[in-house]
Design a protein around this motif. Structure first.
Motif, short mmCIF file in Angstrom:
data_model
loop_
_atom_site.label_atom_id
_atom_site.label_comp_id
_atom_site.label_asym_id
_atom_site.label_seq_id
_atom_site.Cartn_x
_atom_site.Cartn_y
_atom_site.Cartn_z
N ARG A 239 2.59 -30.55 2.76
CA ARG A 239 2.88 -29.14 2.52
C ARG A 239 4.37 -28.92 2.36
O ARG A 239 4.80 -28.17 1.49
N ASN A 240 5.21 -29.58 3.17
CA ASN A 240 6.66 -29.46 3.05
C ASN A 240 7.10 -29.97 1.68
O ASN A 240 7.92 -29.35 1.01
N ARG A 241 6.56 -31.09 1.23
CA ARG A 241 6.89 -31.66 -0.08
C ARG A 241 6.48 -30.69 -1.20
O ARG A 241 7.23 -30.47 -2.16
N TYR A 242 5.32 -30.06 -1.07
CA TYR A 242 4.83 -29.09 -2.06
C TYR A 242 5.81 -27.93 -2.18
O TYR A 242 6.22 -27.55 -3.29
N PHE A 243 6.20 -27.33 -1.05
CA PHE A 243 7.10 -26.18 -1.08
C PHE A 243 8.50 -26.58 -1.55
O PHE A 243 9.18 -25.80 -2.23
N THR A 244 8.94 -27.79 -1.23
CA THR A 244 10.24 -28.27 -1.70
C THR A 244 10.23 -28.40 -3.21
O THR A 244 11.16 -27.94 -3.90
N LEU A 245 9.19 -29.04 -3.76
CA LEU A 245 9.09 -29.19 -5.21
C LEU A 245 8.97 -27.83 -5.91
O LEU A 245 9.53 -27.61 -6.99
N GLU A 246 8.24 -26.91 -5.31
CA GLU A 246 8.09 -25.57 -5.87
C GLU A 246 9.45 -24.87 -5.92
O GLU A 246 9.80 -24.23 -6.92
N ALA A 247 10.27 -25.00 -4.85
CA ALA A 247 11.60 -24.39 -4.80
C ALA A 247 12.52 -25.02 -5.84
O ALA A 247 13.30 -24.31 -6.51
N ILE A 248 12.45 -26.34 -5.99
CA ILE A 248 13.29 -27.03 -6.98
C ILE A 248 12.93 -26.56 -8.39
O ILE A 248 13.80 -26.25 -9.21
N ALA A 249 11.65 -26.49 -8.68
CA ALA A 249 11.19 -26.05 -10.00
C ALA A 249 11.64 -24.62 -10.29
O ALA A 249 12.09 -24.30 -11.40
N ALA A 250 11.54 -23.73 -9.30
CA ALA A 250 11.96 -22.34 -9.47
C ALA A 250 13.45 -22.24 -9.72
O ALA A 250 13.92 -21.47 -10.57
N THR A 251 14.23 -23.04 -8.98
CA THR A 251 15.68 -23.01 -9.13
C THR A 251 16.10 -23.50 -10.51
O THR A 251 16.91 -22.87 -11.19
N ILE A 252 15.53 -24.62 -10.95
CA ILE A 252 15.85 -25.15 -12.28
C ILE A 252 15.41 -24.16 -13.35
O ILE A 252 16.15 -23.88 -14.30
N GLY A 253 14.22 -23.61 -13.21
CA GLY A 253 13.69 -22.66 -14.18
C GLY A 253 14.58 -21.44 -14.33
O GLY A 253 14.77 -20.91 -15.43
N LYS A 254 15.14 -20.98 -13.22
CA LYS A 254 16.01 -19.81 -13.23
C LYS A 254 17.22 -20.03 -14.13
O LYS A 254 17.69 -19.12 -14.79
N TYR A 255 17.73 -21.25 -14.18
CA TYR A 255 18.92 -21.54 -14.98
C TYR A 255 18.61 -21.95 -16.42
O TYR A 255 19.40 -21.67 -17.32
N ILE A 256 17.47 -22.59 -16.66
CA ILE A 256 17.21 -23.10 -18.01
C ILE A 256 16.41 -22.14 -18.89
O ILE A 256 16.46 -22.24 -20.12
N HIS A 257 15.68 -21.20 -18.30
CA HIS A 257 14.88 -20.27 -19.10
C HIS A 257 15.76 -19.18 -19.69
O HIS A 257 16.87 -18.94 -19.22
N PRO A 258 15.30 -18.51 -20.76
CA PRO A 258 16.11 -17.46 -21.39
C PRO A 258 16.63 -16.46 -20.36
O PRO A 258 15.90 -16.01 -19.48
N GLY A 259 17.91 -16.14 -20.51
CA GLY A 259 18.55 -15.23 -19.57
C GLY A 259 19.27 -15.97 -18.45
O GLY A 259 20.09 -15.40 -17.75
N GLY A 260 19.00 -17.26 -18.28
CA GLY A 260 19.66 -18.08 -17.27
C GLY A 260 21.00 -18.58 -17.78
O GLY A 260 21.26 -18.60 -18.99
N LYS A 261 21.88 -19.00 -16.86
CA LYS A 261 23.23 -19.45 -17.23
C LYS A 261 23.21 -20.64 -18.19
O LYS A 261 23.95 -20.67 -19.16
N PHE A 262 22.40 -21.64 -17.92
CA PHE A 262 22.32 -22.82 -18.78
C PHE A 262 21.85 -22.42 -20.18
O PHE A 262 22.40 -22.86 -21.19
N SER A 263 20.82 -21.55 -20.24
CA SER A 263 20.29 -21.09 -21.52
C SER A 263 21.34 -20.31 -22.29
O SER A 263 21.50 -20.51 -23.50
N ASP A 264 22.09 -19.44 -21.60
CA ASP A 264 23.13 -18.65 -22.27
C ASP A 264 24.24 -19.56 -22.81
O ASP A 264 24.72 -19.38 -23.93
N ALA A 265 24.65 -20.55 -21.99
CA ALA A 265 25.70 -21.48 -22.43
C ALA A 265 25.24 -22.29 -23.63
O ALA A 265 26.01 -22.54 -24.56
N ARG A 266 23.98 -22.69 -23.65
CA ARG A 266 23.42 -23.45 -24.77
C ARG A 266 23.43 -22.60 -26.04
O ARG A 266 23.81 -23.07 -27.12
N GLU A 267 23.03 -21.33 -25.93
CA GLU A 267 23.04 -20.43 -27.09
C GLU A 267 24.46 -20.22 -27.60
O GLU A 267 24.69 -20.20 -28.81
N GLU A 268 25.43 -20.08 -26.67
CA GLU A 268 26.82 -19.90 -27.08
C GLU A 268 27.30 -21.13 -27.84
O GLU A 268 27.97 -21.03 -28.88
#
Length: 190
Positions: free
Chosen positions: A143-172
């Protein structure tokens, strides 16, 4: 099928959309005829400027003459016929909707009996598997591993999806690569 609805159904017929369209056309005919009757008057009105030598004047409104009066009966009859047609079409549409609702409320066994099909013996369906059930079966480490992976995926998604910093830098970067100079001549890429 309910006895009251049987009159609306046969092997050949209209779709609900076609019936509704025809009723709408009939309603337009009613509105046109009602507009003709709305302005009914028996008085012809003429105006003229005071002191004018003309004695006929300008006609402002025409009263119904014998020809106009003879058309009234036909207009009223057509309005009545179109209203009756609209009522018939609308009732047919409602009857179809009631029959569909009745079929939708039927269980599978009732439907089979209604249409003369043999009722199939019931089999046990597998239980629906939900994410909560799977998580509940996990031990602490899993269960700890599940929640850890879920948190990692959410954090990465926040930056790479449209509107995220990584996505904005890529568009620029893509914009500056495709348009290295602006209209004022300033170079964008060092």
């Amino acid at each position: 099928m309910e006895k009251v609805n049987e009159v609306f159904f046969s092997e050949k017929g209209l779709t609900s959309t076609s019936a509704s369209h025809l009723a709408d056309l009939a309603q337009k005919t009613v509105l046109g005829n009602e507009a003709k009757l709305k302005n009914m008057s028996f008085i012809t009105t003429k105006v003229d400027i005071v002191g004018s030598l003309s004695e006929s004047g300008k006609t402002v409104s025409l009263g119904y003459d014998e020809k106009g009066l003879s058309e009234v009966k036909g207009l009223l009859e057509e309005i009545a016929e179109m209203n009756a047609f609209c009522a018939w079409m609308r009732e047919a549409i409602k009857a179809k909707e009631r029959e569909i609702q009745q079929i939708n409320r039927c269980s599978f066994d009732e439907w089979c009996q209604l249409f003369g099909y043999p009722v199939i013996e019931k089999t046990e369906l597998p239980k629906e598997i939900r994410a909560e059930d799977l998580i509940a079966e996990m031990n602490v480490k899993e269960r700890n591993r599940y929640f850890t992976l879920e948190a990692i995926a959410a954090t990465i998604g926040k930056y790479i999806h449209p509107g995220g910093k990584f996505s904005d830098a890529r568009e620029e970067l893509l914009t500056k690569t495709m348009k290295p100079y602006t209209a004022d001549g300033i170079e964008r890429i060092p």
